[in-house]
Write a protein that holds these residues in place. Structure first.
Motif, short mmCIF file in Angstrom:
data_model
loop_
_atom_site.label_atom_id
_atom_site.label_comp_id
_atom_site.label_asym_id
_atom_site.label_seq_id
_atom_site.Cartn_x
_atom_site.Cartn_y
_atom_site.Cartn_z
N ALA A 230 28.05 40.57 57.92
CA ALA A 230 29.49 40.35 57.19
C ALA A 230 29.19 39.41 56.01
CB ALA A 230 30.39 39.72 58.30
N ALA A 231 30.13 39.78 55.23
CA ALA A 231 30.18 38.75 53.63
C ALA A 231 30.83 37.52 54.07
CB ALA A 231 31.07 39.61 52.73
N ILE A 232 31.82 37.74 54.81
CA ILE A 232 32.75 36.44 55.22
C ILE A 232 33.00 36.44 56.72
CG2 ILE A 232 34.88 35.09 54.93
CD1 ILE A 232 34.99 36.09 51.96
N ARG A 233 32.90 35.41 57.38
CA ARG A 233 33.46 35.46 58.82
C ARG A 233 34.35 34.12 59.07
NH1 ARG A 233 29.36 37.27 63.03
NH2 ARG A 233 29.95 39.27 62.49
N PHE A 234 35.45 34.41 59.66
CA PHE A 234 36.18 33.16 59.87
C PHE A 234 36.23 33.11 61.35
CE2 PHE A 234 39.05 34.78 56.28
CZ PHE A 234 38.37 33.81 55.38
N THR A 235 35.77 31.81 61.95
CA THR A 235 35.75 31.79 63.37
C THR A 235 36.75 30.93 63.92
OG1 THR A 235 34.62 29.43 62.77
CG2 THR A 235 33.10 31.49 62.81
N GLY A 236 37.88 30.88 63.49
CA GLY A 236 39.07 30.14 64.06
C GLY A 236 39.85 29.44 62.86
N GLY A 237 40.94 28.67 63.52
CA GLY A 237 41.72 28.03 62.58
C GLY A 237 42.78 28.99 61.70
N THR A 238 43.08 28.21 60.55
CA THR A 238 44.08 29.06 59.51
C THR A 238 43.12 29.16 58.21
OG1 THR A 238 45.86 27.95 60.30
CG2 THR A 238 46.02 28.75 58.27
N ASN A 239 43.02 30.30 57.73
CA ASN A 239 42.05 30.58 56.91
C ASN A 239 42.86 31.43 55.75
OD1 ASN A 239 39.16 29.86 58.11
ND2 ASN A 239 40.53 31.23 59.63
N SER A 240 42.39 31.48 54.44
CA SER A 240 42.75 32.35 53.43
C SER A 240 41.78 32.71 52.47
CB SER A 240 43.84 31.41 52.27
OG SER A 240 43.18 30.36 51.70
N LEU A 241 41.80 33.95 51.94
CA LEU A 241 40.99 34.42 50.88
C LEU A 241 41.57 35.01 49.96
CD1 LEU A 241 38.15 35.55 50.13
CD2 LEU A 241 38.52 37.45 51.50
N GLU A 242 41.43 34.56 48.68
CA GLU A 242 42.29 34.77 47.43
C GLU A 242 41.27 35.60 46.66
OE1 GLU A 242 44.23 33.09 43.42
OE2 GLU A 242 44.47 31.93 45.15
N LEU A 243 41.38 37.00 46.23
CA LEU A 243 40.76 37.65 45.33
C LEU A 243 41.26 37.72 43.85
CD1 LEU A 243 40.24 40.87 47.41
CD2 LEU A 243 38.96 38.74 47.50
N GLN A 244 40.48 37.37 42.96
CA GLN A 244 40.84 37.47 41.62
C GLN A 244 39.92 38.38 40.65
OE1 GLN A 244 40.77 33.44 40.21
NE2 GLN A 244 42.57 32.73 41.53
N GLY A 258 41.26 33.45 64.47
CA GLY A 258 42.22 32.49 63.68
C GLY A 258 43.40 33.40 63.13
N SER A 259 44.30 32.71 62.29
CA SER A 259 45.31 33.03 61.45
C SER A 259 45.01 33.36 59.86
CB SER A 259 46.61 32.20 61.71
OG SER A 259 47.52 32.64 60.87
N ASN A 260 44.92 34.42 59.59
CA ASN A 260 44.24 34.62 58.22
C ASN A 260 45.22 35.22 57.12
OD1 ASN A 260 41.72 33.67 59.28
ND2 ASN A 260 41.73 35.61 60.53
N THR A 261 45.05 34.70 55.85
CA THR A 261 45.89 35.33 54.85
C THR A 261 45.09 36.21 53.80
OG1 THR A 261 47.64 33.86 55.37
CG2 THR A 261 47.60 34.93 53.15
N LEU A 262 45.44 37.22 53.50
CA LEU A 262 44.55 37.88 52.29
C LEU A 262 45.74 37.66 51.03
CD1 LEU A 262 42.04 39.31 51.20
CD2 LEU A 262 43.49 41.50 51.92
N ILE A 263 44.98 37.12 49.73
CA ILE A 263 45.86 36.88 48.77
C ILE A 263 45.18 37.75 47.40
CG2 ILE A 263 46.74 35.14 47.03
CD1 ILE A 263 46.16 32.97 49.37
N LEU A 264 45.98 38.39 46.81
CA LEU A 264 45.79 38.94 45.45
C LEU A 264 46.30 38.23 44.30
CD1 LEU A 264 46.29 42.89 46.21
CD2 LEU A 264 44.20 41.35 46.53
N GLY A 265 45.38 37.39 43.54
CA GLY A 265 45.80 36.45 42.75
C GLY A 265 45.06 36.46 41.44
N GLY A 266 45.32 35.27 40.76
CA GLY A 266 44.70 35.11 39.49
C GLY A 266 45.56 35.56 38.30
#
Length: 301
Positions: A230-244, A258-266
């Motif tokens: 895996a490139a990224i692995r969230f193991t719990g908690g609240t996480n976010s990944l913003e792609l630019q 966990g609770s995870n948000t995917l963001i398209l930003g920049g």
């Protein structure tokens, strides 16, 4: 202490006079000397008595010594690679513009040709950057890579298991901005015969992470050369990944915990394949999706 010899490790920073505890370069040493009379085990080094007690084992912070004794005539296990950078303060912030690589795992020892016991297992690669305590920050424009796993040893019967690749970056409660490259190390090859290949290292792993990426994040390749971690692995908690714009992800993003948000930003324009989101797709386990910033994102899929 093993068979009358003392084994220990030390780390000498590249600049011992520096007050920076996060300096990323330096040399690792393995010490070995007799318990009773302190005679060093490396007379070939020359120099004074201290030089004859230690051996340079590469760059980075070493892990504790591990002694493996082969079973019957099987090969001994390879040692674990040392870490690249270890941040040991709460709320540590680290800006990296250089190349940081975890230490490589040692190769498993070969057993005697007629032994029925497997060859020694390869040692695991060391992590590139580790945040020991939560609440820190990472700004990376350089290259952070986990160490490669060592290859499994050989015998007549079964090859040893290859060591796992080291994680690129690990931590809890970390805010990361990556414009460079972060990747896990490659797994070691299995020993000849039916030795199992080591898994590749994960690029970024942890909980309560906030990642902004316009660079490259990759999982390492397994020792078989065909399976990627895996490139990224969230193991719990609240996480976010913003792609630019410019973001490159090579490997699965595992957000099943966990609770995870995917963001398209920049501010830049870019595109994203919505078909890459799903339980068995490249981006897994995201429950919230956002668009931020002034750039235009074109969705496909």
């Amino acid at each position: 202490i093993f068979f009358g010899d003392v084994f220990a490790v030390s780390f000498l920073p590249a600049d011992p006079a520096s007050s920076d505890p996060c300096i990323s370069k330096g040399d690792a040493y393995l010490y070995r000397f007799n318990l009773e009379c302190a005679i060093g085990a490396y007379p070939e080094n020359g120099g004074d008595n201290n030089d004859k007690r230690r051996k340079n084992i590469g760059g980075g912070i070493p892990t504790r010594p591990r002694i493996s004794v082969g079973d019957l005539n099987g090969g001994g296990g390879g040692g674990e690679g040392g870490g690249g950078v270890l941040l040991t303060s709460f709320g540590s912030s680290f800006g990296n513009t250089a190349a940081i690589t975890g230490g490589a795992g040692g190769a498993g020892g070969d057993g005697l040709p007629a032994s029925p016991i497997p060859g020694g297992n390869g040692g695991d690669g060391g992590a590139g950057v580790v945040f020991r305590f939560p609440g820190g920050g990472l700004s990376n424009s350089g290259a952070i890579t986990g160490g490669n796993g060592g290859a499994g040893g050989a015998t007549q019967s079964t090859g040893g298991v290859g060591g796992q690749g080291g994680v690129g970056v690990s931590g809890t409660g970390i805010s990361m901005t990556n414009t460079g490259a972060i990747s896990g190390g490659n797994g070691g090859a299995g020993g000849p015969g039916i030795g199992v290949a080591g898994a590749g290292g994960i690029g970024i792993v942890g909980s309560d992470l906030a990642i902004v990426n316009s660079g490259a994040i990759s999982g390492g390749s397994a020792g078989d050369g065909s399976t990627r971690a895996a490139a990224i692995r969230f193991t719990g908690g609240t996480n976010s990944l913003e792609l630019q714009s410019g973001s490159s992800i090579n490997g699965v993003v595992d957000g099943t915990l966990g609770s995870n948000t995917l963001i398209l930003g920049g501010a830049g324009n870019a595109s994203f394949n919505a078909g890459d989101v799903g339980a068995a797709a490249a981006y897994r386990g995201f429950s919230t999706f956002q668009k931020t910033g002034g750039g235009t994102w074109v969705l496909g899929g």
